[in-house]
Design an enzyme around this catalytic site. Structure first.
Site, PDB file in Angstrom:
ATOM      1  N   GLY A   1       0.904  -1.204  -0.190  1.00 46.95           N
ATOM      2  CA  GLY A   1      -0.175  -0.408  -0.125  1.00 46.95           C
ATOM      3  C   GLY A   1       0.471   1.379  -0.163  1.00 46.95           C
ATOM      4  N   GLU A   2       0.410   2.568  -0.629  1.00 43.07           N
ATOM      5  CA  GLU A   2       1.116   3.686  -1.140  1.00 43.07           C
ATOM      6  C   GLU A   2      -0.145   4.561  -0.095  1.00 43.07           C
ATOM      7  OE1 GLU A   2       4.379   4.760  -2.065  1.00 43.07           O
ATOM      8  OE2 GLU A   2       3.628   6.063  -0.372  1.00 43.07           O
TER       9      GLU A   2
ATOM     10  N   THR B   1      -1.104   7.986   1.726  1.00 42.21           N
ATOM     11  CA  THR B   1      -1.039  10.277   1.705  1.00 42.21           C
ATOM     12  C   THR B   1      -0.398  10.000   2.735  1.00 42.21           C
ATOM     13  OG1 THR B   1      -3.772  10.148   1.406  1.00 42.21           O
ATOM     14  CG2 THR B   1      -2.187  12.589   1.846  1.00 42.21           C
TER      15      THR B   1
ATOM     16  N   VAL C   1       2.786   1.266   3.043  1.00 43.15           N
ATOM     17  CA  VAL C   1       1.966  -0.137   3.973  1.00 43.15           C
ATOM     18  C   VAL C   1       3.112  -1.694   3.622  1.00 43.15           C
ATOM     19  CG1 VAL C   1      -0.055  -1.572   4.916  1.00 43.15           C
ATOM     20  CG2 VAL C   1       0.227   1.094   4.235  1.00 43.15           C
TER      21      VAL C   1
ATOM     22  N   LYS D   1       2.701  -0.343   8.757  1.00 42.23           N
ATOM     23  CA  LYS D   1       2.649   0.889   8.771  1.00 42.23           C
ATOM     24  C   LYS D   1       3.435   2.295   8.550  1.00 42.23           C
ATOM     25  CE  LYS D   1      -1.355   4.460   7.974  1.00 42.23           C
ATOM     26  NZ  LYS D   1      -2.569   4.638   7.536  1.00 42.23           N
TER      27      LYS D   1
ATOM     28  N   ASP E   1     -13.384   8.630   6.338  1.00 48.07           N
ATOM     29  CA  ASP E   1     -12.762   8.117   5.396  1.00 48.07           C
ATOM     30  C   ASP E   1     -13.299   6.459   4.758  1.00 48.07           C
ATOM     31  OD1 ASP E   1     -11.278   8.131   2.793  1.00 48.07           O
ATOM     32  OD2 ASP E   1      -9.433   8.271   3.628  1.00 48.07           O
TER      33      ASP E   1
HETATM   34  N1  LIG Z   1      -3.579  -4.176   7.966  1.00 49.37           N
HETATM   35  C1  LIG Z   1      -3.218  -4.449   6.672  1.00 49.37           C
HETATM   36  N2  LIG Z   1      -3.242  -5.792   5.697  1.00 49.37           N
HETATM   37  C2  LIG Z   1      -3.195  -5.737   4.319  1.00 49.37           C
HETATM   38  N3  LIG Z   1      -3.340  -4.389   3.355  1.00 49.37           N
HETATM   39  C3  LIG Z   1      -3.083  -3.141   4.177  1.00 49.37           C
HETATM   40  C4  LIG Z   1      -3.607  -3.148   6.217  1.00 49.37           C
HETATM   41  N4  LIG Z   1      -3.534  -1.659   6.415  1.00 49.37           N
HETATM   42  C5  LIG Z   1      -3.519  -1.062   5.085  1.00 49.37           C
HETATM   43  N5  LIG Z   1      -3.697  -2.203   3.758  1.00 49.37           N
HETATM   44  C6  LIG Z   1      -2.979  -1.943   2.753  1.00 49.37           C
HETATM   45  O1  LIG Z   1      -2.505  -0.258   2.122  1.00 49.37           O
HETATM   46  C7  LIG Z   1      -3.103   0.586   1.837  1.00 49.37           C
HETATM   47  C8  LIG Z   1      -3.123   1.803   2.487  1.00 49.37           C
HETATM   48  O2  LIG Z   1      -3.515   1.695   3.715  1.00 49.37           O
HETATM   49  P1  LIG Z   1      -4.074   2.781   5.030  1.00 49.37           P
HETATM   50  O3  LIG Z   1      -5.103   3.711   4.306  1.00 49.37           O
HETATM   51  O4  LIG Z   1      -3.683   3.327   6.037  1.00 49.37           O
HETATM   52  O5  LIG Z   1      -2.679   3.892   4.510  1.00 49.37           O
HETATM   53  P2  LIG Z   1      -3.165   5.740   4.076  1.00 49.37           P
HETATM   54  O6  LIG Z   1      -1.420   6.517   4.248  1.00 49.37           O
HETATM   55  O7  LIG Z   1      -3.678   6.155   5.484  1.00 49.37           O
HETATM   56  O8  LIG Z   1      -3.712   5.618   2.881  1.00 49.37           O
HETATM   57  P3  LIG Z   1      -4.757   6.799   2.327  1.00 49.37           P
HETATM   58  O9  LIG Z   1      -3.960   8.092   1.818  1.00 49.37           O
HETATM   59  O10 LIG Z   1      -6.084   5.837   1.666  1.00 49.37           O
HETATM   60  O11 LIG Z   1      -5.222   7.292   3.072  1.00 49.37           O
HETATM   61  C9  LIG Z   1      -4.289   0.164   1.891  1.00 49.37           C
HETATM   62  O12 LIG Z   1      -5.508   0.531   1.067  1.00 49.37           O
HETATM   63  C10 LIG Z   1      -4.698  -0.855   2.136  1.00 49.37           C
HETATM   64  O13 LIG Z   1      -4.077  -2.108   0.743  1.00 49.37           O
END
Ligand SMILES: Nc1ncnc2c1ncn2[C@@H]1O[C@H](COP(=O)(O)OP(=O)(O)OP(=O)(O)O)[C@@H](O)[C@H]1O
Length: 513
Positions: free
Chosen positions: A32-33, A35, A39, A54, A164
């Site tokens: 995951g990537e 903002t 991840v 994360k 969100d």
């Molecule tokens: N516990 C987890 N297990 C597997 N994949 C995860 C987990 N947590 C996050 N991810 C993956 O990483 C992505 C991004 O995680 P997250 O939304 O928590 O990060 P963010 O930086 O807050 O993203 P955003 O910009 O969408 O707000 C998720 O859409 C998911 O695909």
């Protein structure tokens, strides 16, 4: 672990938080990537447990530790529920390794940073839905929606707004469990809603009209609008309100839900930005008309979720009580759902990008080396005995690389193919209403007043369970419905209890409040 009182921190957590190094984990791949950071999928070296790490992005933080991360950690530490992602611990890395001159070594595995360690989930809903050929069945949609609402109701009774809700923040594992994730924008709220909250939250397509009209006093209804958008998206096969900016988002909402006035939304004309975005002409509500292919109970529930006036919008608790979840085809047992290869939005996007690049490269190559004019006789390569003509079967053709033989859908997007069932009743709809036999009262879900939402009896899922591709194979047995199955006896069933005092949910969630 004990659940903290609403608004309080749970002090019962492990005292060692933050004391371990990220070196206890082996990084496997980026999944995951966001903002706020990357991840990774990682393995705890001692136990081999797979987790998600994360990384808290610090590079843009002049003001120290990011507030979004502080909020996320603080809130997740007090939430413990099977439909909310579990934050296991925080780990740190001391900083970049340095060479003899004291310069940071390039390519160091973990630069000085802080990581949240989560339980690992195989998919997010967007990534899963984007899988080629993916089609969710109706019981599967009901199963995911029910878990989403259960998790959200838990957050709301614990006075947390998620702010969100969208597909990529709904994580799903291969046991069929759905969990709310990404609490970076979440906030505690007080039930009198007197707070002065920001209205710049929630991803645009899922943002409710009250925030777009400038409200700073809002409550759980904001999340319910997003749930309505997700619900319609699951049934429709693509996002329903896809504005490019805030004014356009609001006008798309008005086109679908009608223009608000004091009659249907008392107070709307006093909203901070009402005059800026005042609709030019009155428009009629068209939810029913736009989604007439949905089944009636789905449509009724959707209408209540996409209600313009937040004070009249259905709550998560009442949504769980909706007929939709209690009529055939019933929500399936999460465990009966098929297991899919891991799919996260980040990876599916990356794959699509690589595919696009390959296609463009092939196109460029074609332009540089155009094929001979079609009228010219084909050039026979040495060793190629025949030229294959269109329509002629290709014997000895190489196997098609990677992928099943069934139809592959095009990438998602407006105008793209539907990944979900077309009609609400499509696939396995069983007209036999039974005695509410299924259910899993002993499972992870709290009991409800009229018994847990029943699942089709023993025939549900199993070997012929709901797999993408039309939804056949579920909702099997009329006879099984009637027999009740292992859970039938425990639930009082619906019938007369339904309208009596004390809804299912009062019993179900009473102990959280
Ligand atoms: N516990 C987890 N297990 C597997 N994949 C995860 C987990 N947590 C996050 N991810 C993956 O990483 C992505 C991004 O995680 P997250 O939304 O928590 O990060 P963010 O930086 O807050 O993203 P955003 O910009 O969408 O707000 C998720 O859409 C998911 O695909």
């Amino acid at each position: 672990m004990a659940v903290a009182a609403p608004g309080q921190l749970n002090l019962d957590e492990s005292p060692s938080w933050g004391s371990r190094s990220v070196d206890c984990f082996e990084k496997l791949e980026q999944i995951g990537e966001g903002t706020y950071g990357q991840v990774y999928m990682a393995k705890e070296t001692e136990t081999n447990e797979i987790v998600a790490l994360k990384k808290i992005r610090m590079d843009n933080e002049r003001e120290g530790f990011p507030i979004t991360a502080i909020r996320e950690i603080k809130i997740l530490k007090k939430l413990h529920h099977q439909n909310v992602i579990q934050l296991k611990e925080i780990v740190t890395s001391p900083g970049p390794e340095r060479d003899e001159q004291g310069k940071p070594i390039e390519g160091n595995k973990y630069k000085g940073s802080i990581y949240m360690v989560f339980e690992y989930m195989d998919h997010d809903l967007t990534g899963l839905a984007d899988r080629p050929g993916m089609r969710f069945t109706v019981p599967q949609i009901k199963c995911y929606m029910r878990q989403l609402l259960t998790g959200l109701h838990y957050c709301h009774v614990n006075q947390v707004l998620h702010r969100d809700i969208k597909g990529s923040n709904l994580l799903i594992d291969n046991e069929g469990n759905l969990k709310l994730a990404d609490f970076g924008l979440a906030r505690s709220f007080s039930s009198d809603h007197n707070g002065n909250l920001t209205n710049r939250v929630i991803t645009l397509w899922y943002r409710p009209p009250e925030l777009l009209l400038g409200s700073t006093r809002y409550g759980p209804a904001v999340d319910m609008w997003s749930v309505g958008c997700i619900f319609a998206e699951l049934l429709n096969g693509k996002p329903i309100l896809t504005g490019k900016n805030e004014p356009e988002q609001l006008s798309k909402i008005f086109e679908l839900c009608g223009t608000p006035d004091e009659l249907i939304w008392p107070g709307v004309t006093k909203m901070p930005w009402y005059n800026n975005f005042k609709p030019q002409r009155p428009m009629k509500r068209r939810v029913k008309e736009s989604f007439k292919h949905f089944d009636q109970h789905a449509l009724d529930l959707l209408e209540k979720m996409l209600t313009l006036d937040p004070s009249q919008r259905i709550s998560a608790k009442d949504a769980l009580d909706a007929e939709y979840f209690w009529t055939d085809p019933l929500p399936c047992d999460p465990k009966s759902l098929p297991k899919y290869e891991a799919s996260h939005e980040f990876q599916t996007k990356k794959k699509r990008q690589q595919q696009r690049q390959a296609e463009e490269a092939a196109k460029r190559q074609k332009l540089q080396h155009p094929p001979p004019h079609s009228r010219l006789p084909p050039i026979q390569n040495p060793g190629q005995p025949h030229q294959i003509r269109p329509g002629q079967p290709m014997h000895n053709a190489p196997p098609v690389a990677a992928g099943p033989s069934h139809h592959y859908a095009k990438p998602r997007g407006p105008g793209g193919p539907n990944r979900y069932p077309q009609g609400g009743n499509q696939g396995g709809y069983n007209p036999n209403r039974g005695g509410q036999g299924g259910g899993y009262g002993s499972g992870p879900y709290p009991q409800q007043g009229r018994g847990p939402p029943p699942y089709p009896g023993g025939g549900m899922g199993g070997a012929g369970g709901p797999r993408g591709g039309g939804g056949s194979g579920y909702g099997v047995g009329g006879p099984n419905y009637q027999q009740g199955g292992p859970y039938g006896a425990s639930g009082p069933g619906r019938g007369p209890n339904y309208n009596q005092g004390g809804s299912r949910n009062q019993q179900q969630y009473g102990n959280w409040q």
